[in-house]
Design an enzyme around this catalytic site. Structure first.
Site, mmCIF file in Angstrom:
data_model
loop_
_atom_site.group_PDB
_atom_site.id
_atom_site.type_symbol
_atom_site.label_atom_id
_atom_site.label_comp_id
_atom_site.label_asym_id
_atom_site.label_seq_id
_atom_site.Cartn_x
_atom_site.Cartn_y
_atom_site.Cartn_z
ATOM 1 N N TYR A 145 -4.165 12.009 6.758
ATOM 2 C CA TYR A 145 -3.943 10.641 6.279
ATOM 3 C C TYR A 145 -3.074 9.879 7.277
ATOM 4 C CZ TYR A 145 -2.831 6.754 3.168
ATOM 5 O OH TYR A 145 -2.689 5.495 2.628
ATOM 6 N N GLY A 185 0.824 -1.201 0.000
ATOM 7 C CA GLY A 185 0.000 0.000 0.000
ATOM 8 C C GLY A 185 0.860 1.253 0.000
ATOM 9 N N CYS A 186 0.318 2.322 0.494
ATOM 10 C CA CYS A 186 1.046 3.596 0.533
ATOM 11 C C CYS A 186 2.361 3.435 1.287
ATOM 12 C CB CYS A 186 0.180 4.664 1.202
ATOM 13 S SG CYS A 186 1.016 6.260 1.380
ATOM 14 N N PHE A 187 3.449 3.910 0.680
ATOM 15 C CA PHE A 187 4.751 3.698 1.312
ATOM 16 C C PHE A 187 4.957 4.518 2.571
ATOM 17 C CE2 PHE A 187 6.444 6.131 -2.705
ATOM 18 C CZ PHE A 187 5.825 7.308 -2.314
ATOM 19 N N TRP A 188 4.166 5.540 2.814
ATOM 20 C CA TRP A 188 4.340 6.325 4.045
ATOM 21 C C TRP A 188 4.222 5.448 5.287
ATOM 22 C CZ3 TRP A 188 0.357 10.721 2.621
ATOM 23 C CH2 TRP A 188 0.903 11.513 1.612
#
Length: 223
Positions: free
Chosen positions: A196, A50-53
């Site tokens: 987020y 998913g989102c790398f953050w």
């Protein structure tokens, strides 16, 4: 965000799942599916979930991890930019390159963390609010040992009965890893009040602290 960490750890360890362990810690000393005792020196791993953050934030708070860098894996250098990867047609996945000390944290433990608190392995091309092939979950083994561990891990996870849906995590061949733009690096550290981060990623780090206290590091490893 918790994904049945104790049972998942038991599945990886290869032990019979006859009862729910009281904590993930109980299975950390069990024999792992594939022996890794011969590892020495720093090792590199690449994961997508998913989102790398959020994935970067989790591993930046993991003991033994020397660096966690957000980037793109699976496509070409010409298409390795956020604006293009976001289109979902480049072949890239948002990924994180992790450099770790296997004498502190093993590769199988990194996998446990990834799919216990970081990503739901039953979701195809999506995680949380994010959809598209760029948000697929993937393991990228960097050598034969990692590949053997990853294959054993996914096979045992599928047999464990922990999940109600099929495991859809891909094992991908290593290709060039391209670091993401500077503003993506250490994003959760730099932007703790970002909506987020607060909604989707901060709970993952908290789950890491609760489920894997012996591997949790309160300080954020940058770089």
């Amino acid at each position: 965000m918790k994904f049945k960490a104790a049972l998942l750890a038991a599945a990886l360890a290869g032990v019979a799942i006859t009862a729910t362990p009281s904590s993930a810690e109980e299975v950390f000393n069990a024999p792992v599916a594939t022996r890794q005792a011969d590892e020495s020196g720093l090792q590199t791993a690449i994961f997508a979930g998913g989102c790398f953050w959020g994935i970067e934030a989790i591993f930046s708070h993991t003991r033994g991890v020397q660096s966690a860098v957000s980037g793109y894996h699976g496509g070409t250098q010409q298409q390795a930019s956020y604006s293009l990867v976001s289109s979902g047609v480049t072949g890239h996945a948002e990924a994180v390159k992790v450099v770790y000390d296997p004498s502190v944290v093993r590769y199988d433990q990194l996998l446990q963390i990834l799919f216990s608190v970081g990503a739901d392995p039953t979701l195809l091309n999506r995680q949380g609010p994010d959809h598209g092939t760029q948000y697929r979950s993937a393991i990228v083994p960097m050598n034969a040992e990692q590949r053997a561990v990853a294959q054993a891990y996914l096979a045992q996870m599928g047999r464990s009965g922990v999940w109600d849906r099929p495991i859809v995590v891909a094992i991908e061949n290593p290709r060039a890893f391209y670091e993401a733009e500077e503003y993506h690096q250490d994003f959760s550290l730099r932007n703790p009040t970002n909506p987020y981060i607060r909604r989707w990623d901060a709970p993952k780090v908290e789950a890491l602290r609760e489920e894997f206290p012996q591997l949790y590091r309160s300080t954020f490893r940058t770089g």
